[in-house]
Design a protein around this motif. Structure first.
Motif, PDB file in Angstrom:
ATOM      1  N   GLY A  23      -5.029   4.089   5.078  1.00  0.00           N
ATOM      2  CA  GLY A  23      -4.030   3.034   4.960  1.00  0.00           C
ATOM      3  C   GLY A  23      -4.434   1.987   3.936  1.00  0.00           C
ATOM      4  N   VAL A  24      -3.481   1.548   3.136  1.00  0.00           N
ATOM      5  CA  VAL A  24      -3.762   0.552   2.108  1.00  0.00           C
ATOM      6  C   VAL A  24      -3.888  -0.830   2.741  1.00  0.00           C
ATOM      7  CG1 VAL A  24      -2.582   1.865   0.308  1.00  0.00           C
ATOM      8  CG2 VAL A  24      -1.297   0.185   1.663  1.00  0.00           C
ATOM      9  N   ALA A  25      -4.467  -1.755   2.005  1.00  0.00           N
ATOM     10  CA  ALA A  25      -4.557  -3.142   2.453  1.00  0.00           C
ATOM     11  C   ALA A  25      -3.162  -3.749   2.536  1.00  0.00           C
ATOM     12  CB  ALA A  25      -5.435  -3.945   1.514  1.00  0.00           C
ATOM     13  N   THR A  26      -2.947  -4.612   3.506  1.00  0.00           N
ATOM     14  CA  THR A  26      -1.616  -5.189   3.719  1.00  0.00           C
ATOM     15  C   THR A  26      -1.589  -6.706   3.627  1.00  0.00           C
ATOM     16  OG1 THR A  26      -2.007  -5.250   6.114  1.00  0.00           O
ATOM     17  CG2 THR A  26      -0.932  -3.280   5.225  1.00  0.00           C
ATOM     18  N   SER A  27      -2.737  -7.346   3.490  1.00  0.00           N
ATOM     19  CA  SER A  27      -2.759  -8.803   3.635  1.00  0.00           C
ATOM     20  C   SER A  27      -3.426  -9.519   2.461  1.00  0.00           C
ATOM     21  CB  SER A  27      -3.463  -9.190   4.939  1.00  0.00           C
ATOM     22  OG  SER A  27      -4.729  -8.573   5.036  1.00  0.00           O
ATOM     23  N   VAL A  28      -3.273  -8.976   1.259  1.00  0.00           N
ATOM     24  CA  VAL A  28      -3.776  -9.654   0.062  1.00  0.00           C
ATOM     25  C   VAL A  28      -2.632 -10.494  -0.508  1.00  0.00           C
ATOM     26  CG1 VAL A  28      -4.773  -9.385  -2.231  1.00  0.00           C
ATOM     27  CG2 VAL A  28      -5.385  -7.771  -0.414  1.00  0.00           C
ATOM     28  N   ALA A  29      -2.828 -11.790  -0.559  1.00  0.00           N
ATOM     29  CA  ALA A  29      -1.771 -12.704  -1.001  1.00  0.00           C
ATOM     30  C   ALA A  29      -1.888 -13.013  -2.488  1.00  0.00           C
ATOM     31  CB  ALA A  29      -1.826 -13.998  -0.193  1.00  0.00           C
ATOM     32  N   GLY A  30      -0.764 -13.358  -3.067  1.00  0.00           N
ATOM     33  CA  GLY A  30      -0.732 -13.851  -4.436  1.00  0.00           C
ATOM     34  C   GLY A  30      -0.068 -15.213  -4.455  1.00  0.00           C
ATOM     35  N   PHE A  31      -0.796 -16.247  -4.891  1.00  0.00           N
ATOM     36  CA  PHE A  31      -0.284 -17.617  -4.909  1.00  0.00           C
ATOM     37  C   PHE A  31      -0.108 -18.100  -6.349  1.00  0.00           C
ATOM     38  CE2 PHE A  31      -2.616 -17.552  -0.821  1.00  0.00           C
ATOM     39  CZ  PHE A  31      -1.584 -17.940   0.025  1.00  0.00           C
ATOM     40  N   ILE A  32       0.962 -18.813  -6.590  1.00  0.00           N
ATOM     41  CA  ILE A  32       1.195 -19.490  -7.871  1.00  0.00           C
ATOM     42  C   ILE A  32       1.405 -20.964  -7.572  1.00  0.00           C
ATOM     43  CG2 ILE A  32       2.690 -19.696  -9.884  1.00  0.00           C
ATOM     44  CD1 ILE A  32       3.427 -16.768  -9.542  1.00  0.00           C
ATOM     45  N   GLY A  33       0.677 -21.825  -8.268  1.00  0.00           N
ATOM     46  CA  GLY A  33       0.810 -23.251  -8.004  1.00  0.00           C
ATOM     47  C   GLY A  33       0.225 -24.104  -9.098  1.00  0.00           C
ATOM     48  N   ARG A 338       0.280  18.733   6.366  1.00  0.00           N
ATOM     49  CA  ARG A 338      -0.889  18.454   7.201  1.00  0.00           C
ATOM     50  C   ARG A 338      -1.450  17.066   6.923  1.00  0.00           C
ATOM     51  NH1 ARG A 338      -3.171  22.665   6.030  1.00  0.00           N
ATOM     52  NH2 ARG A 338      -4.483  21.979   4.301  1.00  0.00           N
ATOM     53  N   THR A 339      -1.551  16.706   5.642  1.00  0.00           N
ATOM     54  CA  THR A 339      -2.126  15.413   5.278  1.00  0.00           C
ATOM     55  C   THR A 339      -1.257  14.253   5.773  1.00  0.00           C
ATOM     56  OG1 THR A 339      -3.130  16.372   3.289  1.00  0.00           O
ATOM     57  CG2 THR A 339      -2.888  13.977   3.349  1.00  0.00           C
ATOM     58  N   VAL A 340       0.036  14.324   5.507  1.00  0.00           N
ATOM     59  CA  VAL A 340       0.938  13.253   5.929  1.00  0.00           C
ATOM     60  C   VAL A 340       1.081  13.237   7.451  1.00  0.00           C
ATOM     61  CG1 VAL A 340       3.277  12.322   5.756  1.00  0.00           C
ATOM     62  CG2 VAL A 340       2.177  13.309   3.731  1.00  0.00           C
ATOM     63  N   GLY A 341       1.159  14.430   8.046  1.00  0.00           N
ATOM     64  CA  GLY A 341       1.301  14.512   9.497  1.00  0.00           C
ATOM     65  C   GLY A 341       0.113  13.927  10.235  1.00  0.00           C
ATOM     66  N   ASP A 342      -1.100  14.195   9.739  1.00  0.00           N
ATOM     67  CA  ASP A 342      -2.296  13.630  10.383  1.00  0.00           C
ATOM     68  C   ASP A 342      -2.305  12.109  10.288  1.00  0.00           C
ATOM     69  OD1 ASP A 342      -3.119  16.161  11.001  1.00  0.00           O
ATOM     70  OD2 ASP A 342      -4.622  16.314   9.423  1.00  0.00           O
ATOM     71  N   PHE A 343      -1.877  11.595   9.139  1.00  0.00           N
ATOM     72  CA  PHE A 343      -1.816  10.143   8.955  1.00  0.00           C
ATOM     73  C   PHE A 343      -0.834   9.516   9.939  1.00  0.00           C
ATOM     74  CE2 PHE A 343       0.484   6.674   6.657  1.00  0.00           C
ATOM     75  CZ  PHE A 343      -0.500   5.715   6.757  1.00  0.00           C
ATOM     76  N   LEU A 344       0.364  10.097  10.055  1.00  0.00           N
ATOM     77  CA  LEU A 344       1.379   9.538  10.943  1.00  0.00           C
ATOM     78  C   LEU A 344       0.995   9.720  12.411  1.00  0.00           C
ATOM     79  CD1 LEU A 344       4.655  10.608   9.093  1.00  0.00           C
ATOM     80  CD2 LEU A 344       3.546   8.369   9.104  1.00  0.00           C
ATOM     81  N   LEU A 345       0.252  10.762  12.712  1.00  0.00           N
ATOM     82  CA  LEU A 345      -0.216  10.948  14.080  1.00  0.00           C
ATOM     83  C   LEU A 345      -1.130   9.797  14.493  1.00  0.00           C
ATOM     84  CD1 LEU A 345      -0.412  12.697  16.641  1.00  0.00           C
ATOM     85  CD2 LEU A 345      -2.335  13.903  15.542  1.00  0.00           C
ATOM     86  N   ASN A 346      -2.011   9.403  13.596  1.00  0.00           N
ATOM     87  CA  ASN A 346      -2.890   8.262  13.887  1.00  0.00           C
ATOM     88  C   ASN A 346      -2.097   6.972  14.026  1.00  0.00           C
ATOM     89  OD1 ASN A 346      -5.302   9.713  13.953  1.00  0.00           O
ATOM     90  ND2 ASN A 346      -5.577   9.573  11.730  1.00  0.00           N
ATOM     91  N   GLU A 347      -1.052   6.827  13.214  1.00  0.00           N
ATOM     92  CA  GLU A 347      -0.207   5.633  13.321  1.00  0.00           C
ATOM     93  C   GLU A 347       0.491   5.595  14.687  1.00  0.00           C
ATOM     94  OE1 GLU A 347       0.174   3.057  11.014  1.00  0.00           O
ATOM     95  OE2 GLU A 347      -1.615   4.044  10.204  1.00  0.00           O
ATOM     96  N   TRP A 348       0.964   6.753  15.150  1.00  0.00           N
ATOM     97  CA  TRP A 348       1.604   6.821  16.467  1.00  0.00           C
ATOM     98  C   TRP A 348       0.606   6.471  17.565  1.00  0.00           C
ATOM     99  CZ3 TRP A 348       0.541  10.708  20.263  1.00  0.00           C
ATOM    100  CH2 TRP A 348       1.342  10.623  21.410  1.00  0.00           C
TER     101      TRP A 348
END
Length: 406
Positions: A23-33, A338-348
């Motif tokens: 799974g990819v990272a989900t919480s890297v923010a980008g701020f402009i200010g 097989r690759t996608v199914g194994d990934f989604l099985l872990n998500e379930w």
């Protein structure tokens, strides 16, 4: 292919045909200010330089010893995304709390204080430079890790339109927008200047602003909540998972909200996709979990659904790159399934997908039906994936009736 010249048993290490999807990272923010060019930078520890007078001559003290001045850190270049992994690192690039960086500094501090760990910061020298942040947002397009985008304090329709358009175009990130805290709760179009739409399903807006302690003025100050909210996204991802709605969460470091919102007032804001921040006996909480999707895109009504779908899409994309230029045959189709199914099985198993069994939660179809001859002749391999994403329990209802005791 190795060669063998004498009898014996040979044990070899064989790499797998395809690696599991991570799974990819989900919480890297980008701020402009805004960080002004004249912001005061902190001194580098242990680094000094010779002081000189107006003529460039070395300055010495009464004992003839050279007078040394500490060397400050160099302010980061404007218009360049910089990876920041801690509040201390932010100070070395953009300075400590200062009038010239107040909104951005508080946003990044709130991000780390609420659970964030990595963000990219792009500074501009003046507020007018982000009246329309489209040009600055383009510089985030090459930073693939960014999954959350915020321009703290941006409340105009031009600014919101640009941020939403960027996230919609990239398809792998969401916008955290600040509502206009000066508007009355009945003024929906004032709080949320851009209407709900398919593009806006990649955005969530929060209202009102929050009050935090400002070290510069030594008093509470009203500031936009987007940086703190992005930190809550990160904290929620780490403790529960990206599939869980980032709501009913305490905003750490918030002292109060700029104006109290009642349940009756929220009744008019929530259906319009405005996530309300409320105070419950002094505890400041995020009390909304919706995107700005319109009714035609109700599948992405919730922030968690949009972010989780982005996560699935990006993870599967990254994890199936092995298939490019492989022979388009039955063996490849099975590897993909097989690759996608194994990934989604872990998500379930982690609780992200709805269903009592994996078969109820997801399916992966890659066969002759999805890949007929005409598709294969185009050099394409097509996989159909279905997922039942869990939705948040936004309205928890208990029906109680009285029964006669015996």
């Amino acid at each position: 292919m190795p060669q063998y010249f004498s009898p014996g048993v040979y044990v070899e290490s064989v790499p797998p045909a395809s690696l599991p999807i991570a799974g990819v990272a989900t919480s890297v923010a980008g701020f402009i200010g805004v960080v002004a060019d004249d912001v005061t930078m902190p001194d580098q520890p242990g680094k000094f330089q010779q002081r000189t007078d107006d003529n460039g001559d070395p300055v010495v003290d009464d004992d003839g010893k050279p007078v040394l001045d500490p060397i400050p850190y160099t302010l980061a270049t404007a218009g360049e995304p910089i990876l920041i992994t801690s509040w201390e690192e932010f100070k070395t690039k953009f300075g400590d709390f200062h009038e010239g960086n107040k909104i951005l500094a508080h946003a990044v501090y709130g991000f780390f204080f609420n659970g964030g760990s990595r963000c990219y910061v792009l500074r501009v020298a003046a507020a007018t430079d982000i009246d329309n942040p489209a040009e600055e947002l383009e510089k985030f397009e090459t930073v693939d890790q960014i999954t959350i985008v915020a321009v703290p304090g941006a409340i105009s329709d031009i600014q919101h339109t640009a941020i939403i358009a960027h996230c919609f175009r990239m398809e792998d990130r969401v916008a955290v927008l600040d509502g206009d805290q000066t508007k009355d709760p009945s003024d929906v179009s004032g709080i949320r200047p851009v209407g709900r739409s398919e593009e806006a399903s990649y955005a969530a807006i929060y209202y009102p602003w929050i009050k935090v302690f400002d070290p510069v003025t030594k008093a509470p100050d009203t500031l936009p909540p987007s940086g703190h909210i992005a930190g809550i996204y990160a904290r929620n991802d780490a403790t529960r998972g990206v599939f869980k709605a980032p709501a009913n969460e305490v905003i750490v470091n918030a002292l109060e909200i700029s104006s109290p919102i009642s349940k009756a007032q929220q009744d008019g804001l929530n259906p319009e996709g405005i996530n309300v921040i409320r105070s419950f006996k002094g505890t400041i909480k995020v009390w909304g979990a919706r995107t700005m999707a319109n009714d035609d895109n109700a599948d992405f009504r919730y922030v968690s659904t949009r972010r989780y779908f982005n996560y699935l899409q990006e993870s599967i994309d990254d994890g199936t790159q092995f298939a490019v230029f492989e022979p388009n045959n039955l063996a490849l189709w099975q590897r993909i399934k097989r690759t996608v199914g194994d990934f989604l099985l872990n998500e379930w198993r982690d609780g992200a997908l709805f269903g009592e069994t994996p078969e109820q939660a997801f399916f992966v179809k890659c066969d002759a039906e999805t890949n007929p001859k005409e598709v294969r002749e185009l050099g394409q391999v097509v996989t159909l994936i279905g997922v039942a994403i869990v939705k948040p329990a936004e309205f928890v209802i208990f029906r109680i009736q009285q029964t006669a005791g015996e």
